[in-house]
Design an enzyme around this catalytic site. Sequence first.
Site: not given
Lengths: 458, 355
Positions: A192, A261
């Site tokens: 990322e 998450h």
Amino acid sequence: MSVQILMPALSPTMEEGNLAKWLVKEGDKVSSGDVIAEIETDKATMEVEAVDEGTIAKIVIPAGTEGVKVNELIAILAEEGEDVSAAASGGGSAPAPAAEETTSDAPAPAKVAAEPIKVEVAADPDIPAGTEMVSMTVREALNSAMAEEMRADKNVFIMGEEVAEYQGAYKITQGLLDEFGPRRVIDTPITEHGFAGIGVGAAMTGLKPIVEFMTFNFAMQAIDQIINSAAKTLYMSGGQMGAPMVFRGPNGAAARVGAQHSQCYAAWYGHIPGLKVVMPYTAADYKGLMKAAIRDPNPVIFLENEILYGQSFDVPKVDDFVLPIGKARIHKKGSDCTIVSFSIGMTYAIKAAEELAKEGIDCEIIDLRTIRPLDMETVIASVKKTGRLVTVEEGFPQSSVGDHIAAQIVQKAFDYLDAPVITICGKDVPMPYAANLEKLALPNVGEVIEAVKAVTYR
Amino acid sequence: MAASSANKGKSVKPPKLKPTPTTKDAYTKMVAPKPVDLSKEEEMAAYREMLLIRRFEEKAGQLYGMGHIGGFCHLYIGQEAVVVGMQMAAIEGDQVITGYRDHGHMLSCGMDPKGVMAELTGRSGGLSKGKGGSMHMFSKEKHFYGGHGIVGGQVSLGTGLAFANWYRDSENVSMAYFGDGASNQGQVYESFNMAALWKLPVIYIIENNRYAMGTSVHRASAMMDFSQRGASFNIPGIQVDGMDVRAVKAAADLATAYCRSGQGPIILEMQTYRYRGHSMSDPAKYRSKDEVQKMRAESDPIEQVKQRILADKIASEDDLKAIDKEIREIVANAADFAQNDPLPEPSELYTDILI
């Protein structure tokens, strides 16, 4: 003992699916691991495997049935030595379906509705009255918005993990690779920080990247490039160059995916000058604002919600539907109390307002749609009318979006307030995994009802 | 350190690991090309450009000492041959991006010394209207993409510039400069991987000046052949004498040709040295005065060119003095401008945040 075969859940947020195909028929012998059926959701088609040996005694749900709920009985398997016809007629041992858990203190915990949500889009001044509407999921809205903008501008491309050949981890980019090819729909490695930086660098030359994060939880790896490079370059260069791009992906809690998450980043990115932060609720807003975000010459953080992806809303049937970033939408007019929310927080606000209406409390619901720049004008105008304010969001409480709105209201509309502002947020805890604890950690409709009653002194 | 009870009192020998030689061992190691002979014009240009950087940086140091420049100020003195040699191989449109030690890169890209100096003093005529500072200047016109203060950030961004060249089918290459310190950052390797995977036209120029702030490469890097930092991704690398502008030019010629031909990224490790501290507030106690003096006396990049110019009679002492004078004048004018240019209007506080 016969075994009941139940409709399986294929993802944390799946509630129902289509039974696309049976690969076995009644009377067939199967052993553990054999593929017996194909199940389709809006995200994927998956194979169902037999988990026991035996004979298919009865197919309960025929192939082609749509909207089969998770845990519904789809077939019965007779075990070895068992009378097939007896098994078919019922009985059998079934794995107990997951118990529906409810919290005692909350009246109806927000349930994700599968049916289309009635939304007063006519109230949106950006959509002319009488516009023809089509029903569309949030997923389709995002997909079509990106496809339309990619058709219109060759500088627009999308990069991220699994966006191309896999067709998107959440199928938002489905079909884009086929239409636009591998130069414009680019699978990245799981890096990322690196690919966010590459996206920003490309944007500095005038390209218009859409950087997809599989979830914004992973964007914390990339937050340096988002803030230090994308958000600040225009200022640091005295206006010479910036980053015309979109960072997008699901944000916040999905269902049962645990602490790492399940975080909402609205307040994080909302804090940063140089960014625009968009966080819609309806499919119409997803579509109109995604198109606006791609065209915007600034870096736009587009925070989506996985639970909303599969939900349908009315979307105006117009050729080029673009909405303005930075404008809130009055979802429902009312006179007694203002409820400000955004994204999935709207589901709590809407249900609470419906319940409160039965008791004669008329709430005005404002859907912020954009977190930055924040449309305080609309909020202030509403509070001046109602004298009361409740904010609803799923993020953590300290320095939340609601905190900022409350502070602004105290500074700019203090004399109009008839009660203290109440901010409803997720609880001040990492997201737990257990279903009952997760429900407790998120806001619920009961809390919103209670808050509105408190500020209206009922 | 806690030892497990079973091992108490015993000396545990670490297992011996034998390196397994493979044919790939030397795959990415490229021999440095021989320093090219520069033409008379190139020698003179190299002298002039390096001298401009040197005098500019000396002046910046003075202005800092006088309080005209605030915050951080990282000087490039000693490393001039790297950017000047690289730019000799650049064509119009090639992008340059670097970290915070960026004044030399800007001057070498042709950015106005007045604009650079006025940015250092935080004035309205600065390249970023006084809002960027020493570490944050940009020029769309000169294809200079900053000036970045987060160590290693420019490597991903520079890879993105190369991505844009690839996306547009352009023949341009991106030159991404970073130091031996930044070479240990994670995103550098994320970028290497994608650049190699997609064959992006990027030259990674590692300016190894031996110290990451106050930490010598020996104390910070497990593997000190920086040209081989891309070996895991099959990115070829060359170690270059970064004090010799001819060696840099030769490597730059090779690297630009390699990138422009679509073969993907390449790494150039420039072995160089900074004479000054990391920043203005660094007394540089981590190295000896002798070490600095030895580099200055034996390897100075400007002195090397000067000696060649005189030996080859390309120009006379007087000619070079005239150039020195001219450069001092450019720098003095820049300093004057930077001290007399107005401060940014207070209204500038709220401009250039969003378009």
